[in-house]
Design an enzyme around this catalytic site. Structure first.
Site, mmCIF file in Angstrom:
data_model
loop_
_atom_site.group_PDB
_atom_site.id
_atom_site.type_symbol
_atom_site.label_atom_id
_atom_site.label_comp_id
_atom_site.label_asym_id
_atom_site.label_seq_id
_atom_site.Cartn_x
_atom_site.Cartn_y
_atom_site.Cartn_z
ATOM 1 N N THR A 112 1.047 -1.077 -0.301
ATOM 2 C CA THR A 112 0.175 0.007 -0.152
ATOM 3 C C THR A 112 0.599 1.445 -0.410
ATOM 4 O OG1 THR A 112 0.149 -0.171 2.095
ATOM 5 C CG2 THR A 112 -1.813 -1.175 1.377
ATOM 6 N N TYR A 119 13.840 -2.649 16.623
ATOM 7 C CA TYR A 119 13.496 -2.261 15.642
ATOM 8 C C TYR A 119 15.203 -3.090 14.749
ATOM 9 C CZ TYR A 119 13.392 -1.345 10.340
ATOM 10 O OH TYR A 119 13.898 -1.242 8.760
ATOM 11 N N GLU A 172 6.691 6.124 3.486
ATOM 12 C CA GLU A 172 6.208 6.686 4.886
ATOM 13 C C GLU A 172 7.010 6.495 6.056
ATOM 14 O OE1 GLU A 172 2.181 4.828 4.971
ATOM 15 O OE2 GLU A 172 1.770 6.295 3.120
HETATM 16 P P1 NDP Z 1 6.443 2.568 4.652
HETATM 17 O O1 NDP Z 1 5.639 2.633 6.236
HETATM 18 O O2 NDP Z 1 6.343 3.109 3.071
HETATM 19 O O3 NDP Z 1 5.225 1.113 4.232
HETATM 20 C C1 NDP Z 1 5.388 -0.506 4.838
HETATM 21 C C2 NDP Z 1 4.300 -1.459 4.303
HETATM 22 O O4 NDP Z 1 3.996 -1.871 5.008
HETATM 23 C C3 NDP Z 1 2.942 -0.470 3.845
HETATM 24 O O5 NDP Z 1 2.313 -0.142 2.921
HETATM 25 C C4 NDP Z 1 1.361 -1.279 5.184
HETATM 26 O O6 NDP Z 1 0.807 -1.480 4.775
HETATM 27 C C5 NDP Z 1 2.839 -2.721 5.078
HETATM 28 N N1 NDP Z 1 2.605 -2.911 6.683
HETATM 29 C C6 NDP Z 1 2.665 -2.153 8.026
HETATM 30 N N2 NDP Z 1 2.423 -3.098 8.900
HETATM 31 C C7 NDP Z 1 1.491 -4.512 8.502
HETATM 32 C C8 NDP Z 1 0.354 -5.232 8.271
HETATM 33 N N3 NDP Z 1 0.645 -5.960 10.055
HETATM 34 N N4 NDP Z 1 0.400 -6.288 7.565
HETATM 35 C C9 NDP Z 1 0.156 -6.317 6.817
HETATM 36 N N5 NDP Z 1 0.967 -4.746 6.690
HETATM 37 C C10 NDP Z 1 1.693 -3.653 7.198
HETATM 38 O O7 NDP Z 1 7.807 1.621 4.789
HETATM 39 P P2 NDP Z 1 8.949 1.415 3.866
HETATM 40 O O8 NDP Z 1 7.853 1.019 2.185
HETATM 41 O O9 NDP Z 1 9.627 2.437 3.603
HETATM 42 O O10 NDP Z 1 9.408 -0.288 3.945
HETATM 43 C C11 NDP Z 1 8.693 -1.117 3.435
HETATM 44 C C12 NDP Z 1 9.949 -2.802 4.508
HETATM 45 O O11 NDP Z 1 11.662 -1.795 4.343
HETATM 46 C C13 NDP Z 1 9.903 -2.570 5.953
HETATM 47 O O12 NDP Z 1 10.099 -3.690 6.535
HETATM 48 C C14 NDP Z 1 11.319 -1.613 6.625
HETATM 49 O O13 NDP Z 1 11.300 -2.308 7.746
HETATM 50 C C15 NDP Z 1 12.219 -1.826 5.210
HETATM 51 N N6 NDP Z 1 13.162 -1.008 5.439
HETATM 52 C C16 NDP Z 1 12.882 0.306 5.052
HETATM 53 C C17 NDP Z 1 13.915 1.246 4.837
HETATM 54 C C18 NDP Z 1 13.724 2.761 4.588
HETATM 55 O O14 NDP Z 1 14.519 3.335 4.630
HETATM 56 N N7 NDP Z 1 12.464 3.349 4.257
HETATM 57 C C19 NDP Z 1 15.301 0.729 5.020
HETATM 58 C C20 NDP Z 1 15.338 -0.675 5.094
HETATM 59 C C21 NDP Z 1 14.350 -1.368 5.523
HETATM 60 P P3 NDP Z 1 -0.099 -0.884 5.792
HETATM 61 O O15 NDP Z 1 0.035 0.062 6.462
HETATM 62 O O16 NDP Z 1 -1.657 -0.506 4.905
HETATM 63 O O17 NDP Z 1 -0.778 -2.153 6.054
HETATM 64 C C1 8X3 Z 2 15.521 1.256 7.817
HETATM 65 C C2 8X3 Z 2 16.756 2.766 7.854
HETATM 66 O O1 8X3 Z 2 18.665 2.905 9.001
HETATM 67 O O2 8X3 Z 2 16.185 3.595 9.229
HETATM 68 O O3 8X3 Z 2 15.802 -0.182 8.426
HETATM 69 O O4 8X3 Z 2 17.085 1.907 10.532
HETATM 70 S S1 8X3 Z 2 17.788 2.916 9.298
#
Ligand code: NDP
Ligand code: 8X3
Length: 249
Positions: free
Chosen positions: A9, A147, A184
């Site tokens: 999403t 985390y 987000e």
């Molecule tokens: P966003 O917050 O943009 O997206 C997170 C997504 O996870 C949303 O679509 C949300 O959908 C979904 N989500 C959260 N909780 C649930 C749940 N209980 N069930 C189903 N879906 C869920 O984050 P990112 O796209 O940035 O991050 C995606 C992944 O990458 C995560 O695992 C994050 O930890 C990891 N990550 C992110 C980084 C960054 O800097 N952005 C760096 C490294 C890793 P909804 O709320 O609609 O359920």
């Molecule tokens: C997200 C990257 O550096 O904010 O996993 O932990 S950081």
């Protein structure tokens, strides 16, 4: 290929859905926010099927998989992307509820999705599981506490999947990005404080969701004899800090 993406999403998951569809594949896009799923499905057309699914709810996972029509049921790629960080406070000031939510989503949810989809991949002798880890899973930083620990779990779970899956034809990868903007992630982590979230990326050129999507696409479309075990990727502007020493001077 049919690609099941959790957390489609927003952020990485939505970008991945677009990348796979643009390259001729079909995507099962899942998440909790139905309006977002419907909008993305409308954008992507018949190649996308929305599924309202909360990865922390085992009944929700079972119901979603059980209701897949035959033409969508052979999942070639599972991308365990749903995840979140909550808070940046030190451990002794953090909310236990936030910690539980991160563990339930990033660890238990990822495990439950994998356990639900893996047997069919093994039975077919092919498939790819891509788990979203993080640099936080390897590199501790102040406020990372639970985390970072959840992402260390993702790393070790993925490598242990590799150990179990050798000889089955099924692949597993830990995709571990660093600072990535345009999603987000920080708005969620900082509980809707959008000004503070924007500051995280101030003066940087972070990775983008498209960078992560392109990497996931590359991993999933490599020749089947290649398994990428783990990838850590950062923007060029990010690096490692020194170890901390508190001196009594
Ligand atoms: P966003 O917050 O943009 O997206 C997170 C997504 O996870 C949303 O679509 C949300 O959908 C979904 N989500 C959260 N909780 C649930 C749940 N209980 N069930 C189903 N879906 C869920 O984050 P990112 O796209 O940035 O991050 C995606 C992944 O990458 C995560 O695992 C994050 O930890 C990891 N990550 C992110 C980084 C960054 O800097 N952005 C760096 C490294 C890793 P909804 O709320 O609609 O359920
Ligand atoms: C997200 C990257 O550096 O904010 O996993 O932990 S950081």
């Amino acid at each position: 290929m049919i690609v099941f993406i959790t957390g489609a999403t927003a952020g990485f998951g939505a970008a991945m859905a677009r990348t796979f569809v643009q390259n001729g594949h079909k995507v099962l896009i899942s998440g909790r926010r139905e309006d977002r799923l419907q909008a993305l499905a409308a954008e992507l057309g018949a190649a996308a099927r929305p599924i309202v699914l909360d990865v922390t709810d085992k009944a929700s996972i079972k119901g979603a998989l059980d209701s897949l029509p035959a033409e969508w049921s052979q999942i070639d790629v599972l991308i365990n992307n749903a995840g979140l960080a909550l808070g940046v406070t030190p451990a002794h000031e953090s909310s236990l509820e936030d910690w539980d939510t991160m563990i339930a989503t990033n660890c238990s949810g990822l495990v439950a999705m994998t356990r639900a989809i893996l047997p069919a991949m093994v039975a077919r002798g092919s498939g790819t599981v891509i788990n979203l880890g993080s640099v936080a899973g390897d590199t501790p930083y102040p406020g990372g506490n639970v985390y970072g620990a959840t992402k260390a779990f993702v790393e070790q779970f993925t490598l242990n999947l590799r150990a179990d899956l050798v000889g089955t034809g099924v692949r597993a990868t830990n995709l571990a990005p660093g600072l990535c903007g345009g999603t987000e992630f920080s708005n969620v982590r900082l509980k809707g404080n959008d000004a503070a979230a924007a500051k995280v990326y101030e003066g940087t050129e972070p990775l983008t969701a498209e960078d992560i999507a392109n990497t996931a696409y590359w991993i999933a479309t490599l020749p089947v004899h290649i398994n990428i075990n783990r990838i850590e990727m950062m923007p060029t502007c990010q690096g490692y800090g020194p170890l901390t020493i508190k001196r009594n001077l």
